[in-house]
Design an enzyme around this catalytic site. Structure first.
Site, PDB file in Angstrom:
ATOM      1  N   ASP A   1       0.780  -1.249   0.000  1.00 15.84           N
ATOM      2  CA  ASP A   1       0.000   0.000   0.000  1.00 15.84           C
ATOM      3  C   ASP A   1       0.807   1.293   0.000  1.00 15.84           C
ATOM      4  O   ASP A   1       0.421   2.269   0.649  1.00 15.84           O
ATOM      5  CB  ASP A   1      -0.953   0.038   1.197  1.00 15.84           C
ATOM      6  CG  ASP A   1      -1.915  -1.119   1.242  1.00 15.84           C
ATOM      7  OD1 ASP A   1      -2.024  -1.855   0.246  1.00 15.84           O
ATOM      8  OD2 ASP A   1      -2.580  -1.303   2.288  1.00 15.84           O
TER       9      ASP A   1
ATOM     10  N   LYS B   1      -6.113  -5.716  -2.959  1.00 15.17           N
ATOM     11  CA  LYS B   1      -6.779  -6.229  -1.758  1.00 15.17           C
ATOM     12  C   LYS B   1      -7.863  -5.271  -1.297  1.00 15.17           C
ATOM     13  O   LYS B   1      -7.848  -4.080  -1.650  1.00 15.17           O
ATOM     14  CB  LYS B   1      -5.764  -6.486  -0.642  1.00 15.17           C
ATOM     15  CG  LYS B   1      -5.148  -5.226  -0.048  1.00 15.17           C
ATOM     16  CD  LYS B   1      -4.236  -5.585   1.118  1.00 15.17           C
ATOM     17  CE  LYS B   1      -3.572  -4.385   1.717  1.00 15.17           C
ATOM     18  NZ  LYS B   1      -4.455  -3.433   2.376  1.00 15.17           N
TER      19      LYS B   1
ATOM     20  N   CYS C   1      -2.233  -2.555   7.951  1.00 11.95           N
ATOM     21  CA  CYS C   1      -1.928  -3.530   6.900  1.00 11.95           C
ATOM     22  C   CYS C   1      -0.572  -4.190   7.076  1.00 11.95           C
ATOM     23  O   CYS C   1      -0.415  -5.374   6.761  1.00 11.95           O
ATOM     24  CB  CYS C   1      -2.062  -2.873   5.529  1.00 11.95           C
ATOM     25  SG  CYS C   1      -3.737  -2.230   5.275  1.00 11.95           S
TER      26      CYS C   1
END
Length: 182
Positions: free
Chosen positions: A10, A86, A119
């Site tokens: 990310d 995701k 995450c």
């Protein structure tokens, strides 16, 4: 290819100063992640990019077809590198990440990215639970201030607490310089 993969979680525009959820120290973390990625490419390690995308049509962050959802250019994937999309904090949940790692014969993962408390934590724990030797490069990760019980917890403390927990039971937590020196 080696038995090691770098999982870049990310590092997306939304987390940079022009995004909707800027993180403390994201520029330095992304620069360190880019160093780790460069070394991985040079040594033949697999590099897998993870991109968070919200499923709601008008999501407040990481909305489809916005610049915020795009992977930041500092860690831009090469054409041959996989991008796993995701929808949950854990990059293994409802994705083909584990299958990609298994197909590549990966036994060890190195995790960089954002956010440390969300995450990175979820993906690192899942990687360890799946049996991968897990390394988290902590200065190639970033997070933000959090609030709890009316108290603000500064990002540096959030990051330190989560890295301490991951290092306690889930993997090796190291710096970019120390990782690159090994």
């Amino acid at each position: 290819m080696t038995q090691r993969a770098v999982i870049v979680v990310d590092i997306q525009n939304e987390y940079f100063p022009t995004g909707k959820l800027p993180l403390f120290g994201i520029e330095l973390a992304a620069a360190n992640a880019a160093r780790v990625i460069h070394a991985a490419r040079a040594s033949g390690d697999t590099v897998i990019h993870v991109q968070h995308a919200m499923q709601e049509p008008h999501a407040p962050i990481f909305a489809a077809n916005t610049t915020g959802v795009e992977i930041n250019p500092i860690v831009q994937p090469l054409e041959r590198e996989a991008v796993v999309v995701k929808h949950h904090p854990n990059a293994f949940r409802d994705t083909d990440l584990k299958q990609r790692l298994e197909t590549g014969g990966v036994k060890e993962v190195v995790i960089v990215g954002a956010m440390s408390h969300m995450c990175i934590d979820a993906t690192s724990r899942a990687a360890a639970d799946h049996g991968y030797k897990t390394t988290i490069v902590h200065d190639a990760c970033a997070t933000c201030d959090l609030t709890f019980g009316g108290m603000t917890v500064p990002a540096v403390q959030v990051h330190a607490a989560f890295m301490a927990a991951l290092g306690f039971a889930y993997g090796t937590v190291t710096t970019t310089s120390d990782y690159l020196a090994t």
